[in-house]
Design an enzyme around this catalytic site. Structure first.
Site, PDB file in Angstrom:
ATOM      1  N   LYS A  28       0.983  -1.255   0.112  1.00 57.65           N
ATOM      2  CA  LYS A  28      -0.159  -0.038  -0.011  1.00 57.65           C
ATOM      3  C   LYS A  28       0.905   1.256  -0.139  1.00 57.65           C
ATOM      4  O   LYS A  28       0.646   2.231  -0.734  1.00 57.65           O
ATOM      5  CB  LYS A  28      -0.980  -0.016   1.376  1.00 57.65           C
ATOM      6  CG  LYS A  28      -0.133   0.149   2.541  1.00 57.65           C
ATOM      7  CD  LYS A  28      -1.327   0.108   3.643  1.00 57.65           C
ATOM      8  CE  LYS A  28      -0.651   0.383   4.871  1.00 57.65           C
ATOM      9  NZ  LYS A  28       0.234   1.243   5.226  1.00 57.65           N
ATOM     10  N   THR A  29       2.077   1.305   0.736  1.00 59.23           N
ATOM     11  CA  THR A  29       2.751   2.451   0.674  1.00 59.23           C
ATOM     12  C   THR A  29       3.425   2.649  -0.647  1.00 59.23           C
ATOM     13  O   THR A  29       3.590   3.868  -1.102  1.00 59.23           O
ATOM     14  CB  THR A  29       3.859   2.348   1.832  1.00 59.23           C
ATOM     15  OG1 THR A  29       3.305   2.047   3.179  1.00 59.23           O
ATOM     16  CG2 THR A  29       4.705   3.525   1.909  1.00 59.23           C
ATOM     17  N   ASP A 218      -3.398   7.543   4.202  1.00 56.00           N
ATOM     18  CA  ASP A 218      -2.931   6.289   4.407  1.00 56.00           C
ATOM     19  C   ASP A 218      -3.515   5.737   5.577  1.00 56.00           C
ATOM     20  O   ASP A 218      -3.930   6.551   6.459  1.00 56.00           O
ATOM     21  CB  ASP A 218      -1.349   6.148   4.791  1.00 56.00           C
ATOM     22  CG  ASP A 218      -0.741   4.840   4.816  1.00 56.00           C
ATOM     23  OD1 ASP A 218      -1.260   3.878   4.357  1.00 56.00           O
ATOM     24  OD2 ASP A 218       0.443   4.763   5.607  1.00 56.00           O
ATOM     25  N   ARG A 609       1.929 -10.562  10.386  1.00 59.67           N
ATOM     26  CA  ARG A 609       3.230 -10.121  10.518  1.00 59.67           C
ATOM     27  C   ARG A 609       4.429 -11.379  10.301  1.00 59.67           C
ATOM     28  O   ARG A 609       5.694 -10.764  10.106  1.00 59.67           O
ATOM     29  CB  ARG A 609       3.615  -9.707  12.062  1.00 59.67           C
ATOM     30  CG  ARG A 609       2.554  -8.777  12.766  1.00 59.67           C
ATOM     31  CD  ARG A 609       2.590  -7.572  11.911  1.00 59.67           C
ATOM     32  NE  ARG A 609       1.270  -7.554  11.188  1.00 59.67           N
ATOM     33  CZ  ARG A 609       1.069  -6.862  10.116  1.00 59.67           C
ATOM     34  NH1 ARG A 609       1.860  -5.890   9.658  1.00 59.67           N
ATOM     35  NH2 ARG A 609      -0.139  -6.915   9.363  1.00 59.67           N
TER      36      ARG A 609
END
Length: 679
Positions: A28-29, A218, A609
């Site tokens: 996404k970033t 974001d 994670r």
């Protein structure tokens, strides 16, 4: 790495409102940063008309670094990449007059707000014990924070005629009145007052709509009511925006986050384009299969399913231990065996848990085995007492009306100003409608309080005034760097600290703070903002103090321990999730209140994670929180929601097969022999 089809669609679509539902590890970033590059390079947008907002300074810094790597400094000059609250601060700094605020306002932290509330409570209920006073102050500050996040004014609270609302409204009103008298705003005001400004002042809203012509957000799933309204007001005219988030990672409702802001977008923007990012670049296929199975038990407005191009991976291990007293030792045994067998680094491992108290036994076992580890979430830089002291000095140098900062430093270092003297100056200030600093400079003071007392206050004020003049002149940088010695604060730290080493450490902390302010005044070479005035630099630093979450250094070879909430946004090759029991995860309170869906999202965050291997741990027996009784918890319902064919249960603490233990010992002795040969 090239963009996949969904990422490319998200980057290229600029014709209207866009919601990008980005699953964990889906890049996404990268989409946000590439879209900003695309807007500037291919769509004729000027960088100064683009704004990207997120929730942490670290995330904003990472975004800006990625954009800087793709475009030249001249091209991105004026680009806004910041937190919501930093954007609010920028707007308030430009529009303070419309809000009735003085330009040199102070930004109050939790300590300052607590002092204000303490004064209110003491006036209202003077007979409270220390513990009762503390609890009531925290309760009402929490209530006021929720009111502001919900965009409710004191007057709106008072409209509800029930007794509790009347009390709440009066306390809220008095709190805001005292903040105004100090020429101060708090953290929540940065959004609350900005939204209020835009609702009441069409000219101000038009100015900022013109400045921000494309908005990117974001971690959209973490927005609260006031943040959503800020977004809506800024973009409702041209509807050029992109928000990126994941409803399955919304785990902050206790901080006011509203996952329902995702479906609300469709209502407010009917032509919303929804784009799914479902390709995960982090975790192996089996971990994603299990994560998808878990989160499918939650209701969804939009259905997405993560997939991985990586190998399928090993089964997820479930280690069941007879008693919690053995939890730490069993985990350490397993971790060490894995470490020696596969020649991994300690920093490859993360141990995740629902509450901080769960880590105590783990820390003890790691320490006893000489395994380096770090507990994420320690005391931040700005929480150190010397930093709080010196920030108050800086705030007083900027703002005469900051009574909270004045009270913290007036006798630090000691100036023989006692409680009686403070009561005298306080009464003089109140009678004459002055701030405490203004009272110190008022020529009538010497005739109103004893001369010796007045002299101490006058000397303090004259020193501050002299320093203030020097900080605005040609000797500003020299004056700033000498402040700890000029104020006598460095000498006081040497006396107040327990040892010379401790004193030097604290002085170094203060000099680090000064260096940050000094660099802001000089103009950082990697910033396009240019030099700031002393007042601007201190205001920015006050915001940094509020937002600071001490950045972690994951380059050290240490096992990482953290809560599931703290793990969001991070990734590790090998993850242990401990306490997979009913009452812990999901938490007992969540079960009782019917909030299991968020607990499931929290477990989902923990699972995603892990890149290579994921291990769950649970105990068949543990002591209750008060250590009085033994409890026999059931395995977490979340384990039962995972595909049984993908789980490998290790009952009664049987962690390794005979062959695995043999391999581990062989690796250990090889390492030991190599070390001895080398030394």
């Amino acid at each position: 790495m090239r963009l996949n089809a969904a990422q490319l669609e998200a980057v290229n679509y600029i014709g209207g409102p866009c919601l990008v539902l980005a699953g964990a590890g889906s890049g996404k970033t990268r989409v946000i940063t590439q879209k900003i590059v695309h807007l500037i390079s291919n769509c004729s947008y000027s960088a100064r008309n683009i704004c990207a907002v997120t929730f942490t300074n670290k995330a904003a810094k990472e975004m800006k670094e990625r954009i800087s790597a793709a475009l030249s400094p001249d091209v991105i000059k004026g680009l806004r990449v910041s937190t919501f609250h930093s954007l609010g601060l920028e707007i308030i700094r430009h529009e303070y007059a419309a809000l009735g605020i003085s330009p040199n306002f102070s930004l109050f932290d939790e300590y300052d707000s607590l002092s204000v509330m303490k004064e209110i409570m003491e006036k209202a209920q003077g007979d409270l014990s220390k513990d009762e006073l503390r609890d009531k102050c925290h309760y009402w500050l929490g209530a006021i924070s929720r009111f502001k996040n919900d965009l409710k004014s004191p007057e709106e609270i008072l409209e509800d005629r029930d007794p509790e609302s009347q009390i709440a409204g009066l306390i809220y009103s008095e709190y805001q009145h005292m903040m105004k008298s100090c020429n101060a705003i708090d953290f929540d005001d940065l959004i609350y007052k900005t939204v209020k400004l835009f609702r009441d002042n069409e000219d101000a809203l038009t100015r900022w709509r013109y400045r921000i012509r494309y908005l990117l957000v974001d971690e959209y799933q973490d927005t609260n009511q006031s943040q959503y309204e800020l977004i809506r007001l800024l973009v409702s005219e041209n509807q050029r925006f992109t928000v990126v988030g994941d409803d399955d990672q919304s785990i902050y409702s206790w901080r006011g986050a509203q996952p329902e802001n995702i479906p609300k977008l469709r209502t407010d923007f009917p032509n919303l384009r929804v784009i799914m990012l479902e390709e995960n670049y982090r975790s192996c296929g089996r971990i994603l299969k299990c994560a998808n199975a878990l989160i499918a038990h939650n209701p969804h407005e939009y259905i997405k399913k993560l997939r991985s191009g990586l190998e399928f991976g090993k089964p997820l291990r479930v280690i069941e231990i007879p008693h919690a007293d053995q939890e730490g030792k069993k985990l350490v045994t397993d971790l060490l065996g894995h470490h020696y067998r596969y020649r991994t680094k300690f920093q490859d491992y993360a141990i995740l848990y629902r509450g901080n108290y769960q880590s105590r036994e783990i820390q003890k076992a790691l320490a006893e085995s000489n395994i380096p580890f770090r507990v994420i979430g320690g005391t931040s830089f700005f929480a150190q007492s010397e930093i709080k002291d010196f920030m108050c000095y800086l705030r007083v140098l900027v703002n005469d009306d900051d009574n909270r900062a004045f009270l913290r430093i007036i006798n630090t270092p000691r100036r023989e100003i006692g409680a009686v003297s403070l009561e005298h100056i306080g009464k003089f200030a109140e009678d004459n409608h002055l701030s405490l600093m203004q009272a110190c400079m008022d020529p009538r003071l010497t005739g109103s309080i004893p001369g010796r007392e007045a002299g101490k206050f006058i000397a303090f004020a004259e020193n501050i005034q002299r320093l203030r003049r020097d900080l605005s002149g040609t000797r500003a940088h020299e004056t700033l760097r000498n402040l700890p010695d000029t104020l006598g604060y460095a000498d006081w730290l040497r006396v107040d600290s327990g040892s010379e080493k401790s004193a030097e450490f604290r002085i170094d902390n203060v000099m680090t703070l000064i260096d940050w302010v000094d660099r802001s005044m000089t103009g950082s070479p990697d910033s396009d903002e240019g030099p700031q005035t002393f007042e601007e630099a201190v205001t920015r630093m006050a915001l940094r103090e509020l937002l600071d979450r001490e950045e972690q250094d994951f380059e050290l070879d240490e096992v990482q321990l953290m809560t599931l909430h703290s793990s969001k946004g991070l990734e590790f090759p090998f993850v242990y999730m401990i306490g997979m029991e009913e009452g812990l995860l999901p938490h007992k309170t969540a079960v009782e209140t019917g909030d299991v869906a968020e607990e499931r999202r929290l477990a989902y965050v923990g699972m995603t994670r892990a890149r290579k291997e994921l291990t769950f741990m649970l105990c068949q027996e543990r002591k209750s929180r008060d250590q009085r009784d033994k409890v026999h918890p059931e395995p977490s319902r979340f384990l039962k929601e995972l595909p049984p064919e993908d789980l490998d249960w290790k009952e009664n603490g049987s962690l390794m097969t005979k062959q695995e233990r043999s391999d581990m010992l062989d690796a250990f002795f090889k390492d030991a022999k190599a070390y001895l040969d080398k030394n």
